[in-house]
Design an enzyme around this catalytic site. Structure first.
Site, PDB file in Angstrom:
ATOM      1  N   LYS A   1       0.824  -1.217   0.000  1.00 35.47           N
ATOM      2  CA  LYS A   1       0.000   0.000   0.000  1.00 35.47           C
ATOM      3  C   LYS A   1       0.860   1.270   0.000  1.00 35.47           C
ATOM      4  O   LYS A   1       0.610   2.189  -0.764  1.00 35.47           O
ATOM      5  CB  LYS A   1      -0.911   0.046   1.242  1.00 35.47           C
ATOM      6  CG  LYS A   1      -1.941  -1.054   1.318  1.00 35.47           C
ATOM      7  CD  LYS A   1      -2.923  -0.793   2.447  1.00 35.47           C
ATOM      8  CE  LYS A   1      -2.299  -0.773   3.836  1.00 35.47           C
ATOM      9  NZ  LYS A   1      -1.776  -2.058   4.303  1.00 35.47           N
TER      10      LYS A   1
ATOM     11  N   ARG B   1      -9.761   0.917   8.725  1.00 35.86           N
ATOM     12  CA  ARG B   1      -9.296  -0.405   9.098  1.00 35.86           C
ATOM     13  C   ARG B   1     -10.263  -1.145  10.004  1.00 35.86           C
ATOM     14  O   ARG B   1      -9.989  -2.280  10.398  1.00 35.86           O
ATOM     15  CB  ARG B   1      -8.014  -0.235   9.874  1.00 35.86           C
ATOM     16  CG  ARG B   1      -6.866  -1.023   9.308  1.00 35.86           C
ATOM     17  CD  ARG B   1      -5.683  -0.295   9.796  1.00 35.86           C
ATOM     18  NE  ARG B   1      -4.529  -1.046  10.058  1.00 35.86           N
ATOM     19  CZ  ARG B   1      -3.347  -0.698   9.551  1.00 35.86           C
ATOM     20  NH1 ARG B   1      -3.253   0.279   8.691  1.00 35.86           N
ATOM     21  NH2 ARG B   1      -2.289  -1.339   9.900  1.00 35.86           N
TER      22      ARG B   1
ATOM     23  N   ARG C   1      11.763  -6.812   5.281  1.00 35.92           N
ATOM     24  CA  ARG C   1      11.655  -5.386   4.985  1.00 35.92           C
ATOM     25  C   ARG C   1      12.654  -4.530   5.768  1.00 35.92           C
ATOM     26  O   ARG C   1      12.861  -4.721   6.956  1.00 35.92           O
ATOM     27  CB  ARG C   1      10.235  -4.919   5.316  1.00 35.92           C
ATOM     28  CG  ARG C   1      10.001  -3.469   5.043  1.00 35.92           C
ATOM     29  CD  ARG C   1       8.577  -3.166   4.823  1.00 35.92           C
ATOM     30  NE  ARG C   1       7.788  -3.202   6.054  1.00 35.92           N
ATOM     31  CZ  ARG C   1       6.499  -2.863   6.110  1.00 35.92           C
ATOM     32  NH1 ARG C   1       5.862  -2.530   5.017  1.00 35.92           N
ATOM     33  NH2 ARG C   1       5.859  -2.912   7.248  1.00 35.92           N
TER      34      ARG C   1
ATOM     35  N   ARG D   1      11.586  -1.774  10.763  1.00 41.60           N
ATOM     36  CA  ARG D   1      10.520  -1.155  11.541  1.00 41.60           C
ATOM     37  C   ARG D   1      10.298  -1.964  12.802  1.00 41.60           C
ATOM     38  O   ARG D   1      10.332  -3.184  12.761  1.00 41.60           O
ATOM     39  CB  ARG D   1       9.243  -1.124  10.697  1.00 41.60           C
ATOM     40  CG  ARG D   1       8.715   0.258  10.498  1.00 41.60           C
ATOM     41  CD  ARG D   1       7.588   0.268   9.515  1.00 41.60           C
ATOM     42  NE  ARG D   1       6.384  -0.368  10.039  1.00 41.60           N
ATOM     43  CZ  ARG D   1       5.244  -0.413   9.362  1.00 41.60           C
ATOM     44  NH1 ARG D   1       5.159   0.114   8.163  1.00 41.60           N
ATOM     45  NH2 ARG D   1       4.188  -0.994   9.881  1.00 41.60           N
TER      46      ARG D   1
ATOM     47  N   ARG E   1      -0.368  -8.312  13.729  1.00 37.87           N
ATOM     48  CA  ARG E   1      -0.894  -7.384  12.713  1.00 37.87           C
ATOM     49  C   ARG E   1      -1.748  -8.115  11.692  1.00 37.87           C
ATOM     50  O   ARG E   1      -2.792  -7.621  11.266  1.00 37.87           O
ATOM     51  CB  ARG E   1       0.270  -6.672  12.007  1.00 37.87           C
ATOM     52  CG  ARG E   1       0.887  -5.579  12.880  1.00 37.87           C
ATOM     53  CD  ARG E   1       2.293  -5.246  12.442  1.00 37.87           C
ATOM     54  NE  ARG E   1       2.377  -4.724  11.098  1.00 37.87           N
ATOM     55  CZ  ARG E   1       3.471  -4.818  10.337  1.00 37.87           C
ATOM     56  NH1 ARG E   1       4.562  -5.404  10.803  1.00 37.87           N
ATOM     57  NH2 ARG E   1       3.480  -4.323   9.142  1.00 37.87           N
TER      58      ARG E   1
END
Ligand code: ADP
Length: 217
Positions: free
Chosen positions: A14, A89, A127, A160, A171
């Site tokens: 996203k 969300r 990531r 992160r 998550r």
């Protein structure tokens, strides 16, 4: 007026697609995750309780993000449109947004980035990001030229805080339980939903698909 909602699980791309869209369309990128992280960094507007929820990978209170987004969408630079990333969300957030848009006679376009579960895991666990310029990397899928260093400015890449395995699980769980139903809600509410397969192709190819679908509208 372009009200674009980017919808998809964590790791669906996203943020990357939002950046490409906003550069091209000249409208702002409104990411609740980014706004919250910025609040934590600067110590403004984010309570310790909210920060703890983010660290644990669970959703923060609806009222917190609803107020944040409403304030952001009322800024002059969002007058011609915006790309929402990570919002809405929950069903409550979706109702809040569609109410806000409805009052202004704005119709939203929802872009659903559909990605296979195993691809999501690979993307999130690998990531990394440059803390200086924000360029995203992946140690397996899109590694930097020199290990752990940004290609553009040589800065040491960071992970992160919520990209650790147990937090990733939380998550994805929040996404399944609280966020998935939002897509149905938006569809039933009359919003146009564009389905995009975002599993296998590089971001630029996914982006071309989105642009084409938006133009065929
Ligand atoms: P993700 O990669 O999980 O989509 P984001 O950057 O969008 O990450 O969000 C990071 C964290 O910020 C979430 O795990 C959650 O705690 C909080 N957050 C972001 N957007 C929302 C939202 N719309 N509602 C509630 N919490 C949110």
């Amino acid at each position: 007026m372009k009200a674009i909602v980017l919808f998809g699980s964590p790791g669906s791309g996203k943020g990357t697609q939002a950046k490409l869209l906003t550069e091209c369309l000249g409208i702002p990128h409104v990411s609740t995750g980014e706004m919250l992280r910025e609040g934590v960094r600067r110590g403004i507007g984010v309570t310790p309780k909210t920060a703890a929820k983010m660290q644990a990978g669970i959703l923060v209170k609806d009222e917190v993000v609803e107020a944040m987004v409403e304030e952001r969408l009322s800024q002059p630079d969002a007058a011609n449109g915006f790309v929402l990333d990570g919002y809405p969300r929950t069903l409550a957030q979706a109702e809040h947004l569609t109410g806000w848009l409805g009052k202004r006679h704005i119709g939203e376009v929802v872009i659903h980035l559909a990605v296979d579960y195993n691809v999501i895991i690979a993307r999130l666990t690998g990531r990394r990001e440059c803390p200086r310029c924000g360029t995203p990397y992946n140690v397996v899928l899109r590694p930097p030229k020199v290990d752990e260093l940004c290609d553009l400015d040589g800065e040491k890449l960071v992970r992160r805080e919520d990209d650790r395995e147990e937090v990733i699980r939380a998550r994805l769980d929040a996404y399944d339980r609280q966020t998935c139903p939002v897509l149905e809600y938006l569809r039933n509410n009359g919003g146009r939903v564009i389905e995009v397969n975002a599993s296998n192709d590089p971001p630029e190819a996914v982006y071309q698909r989105i642009r084409q679908a938006l133009e065929n509208r």
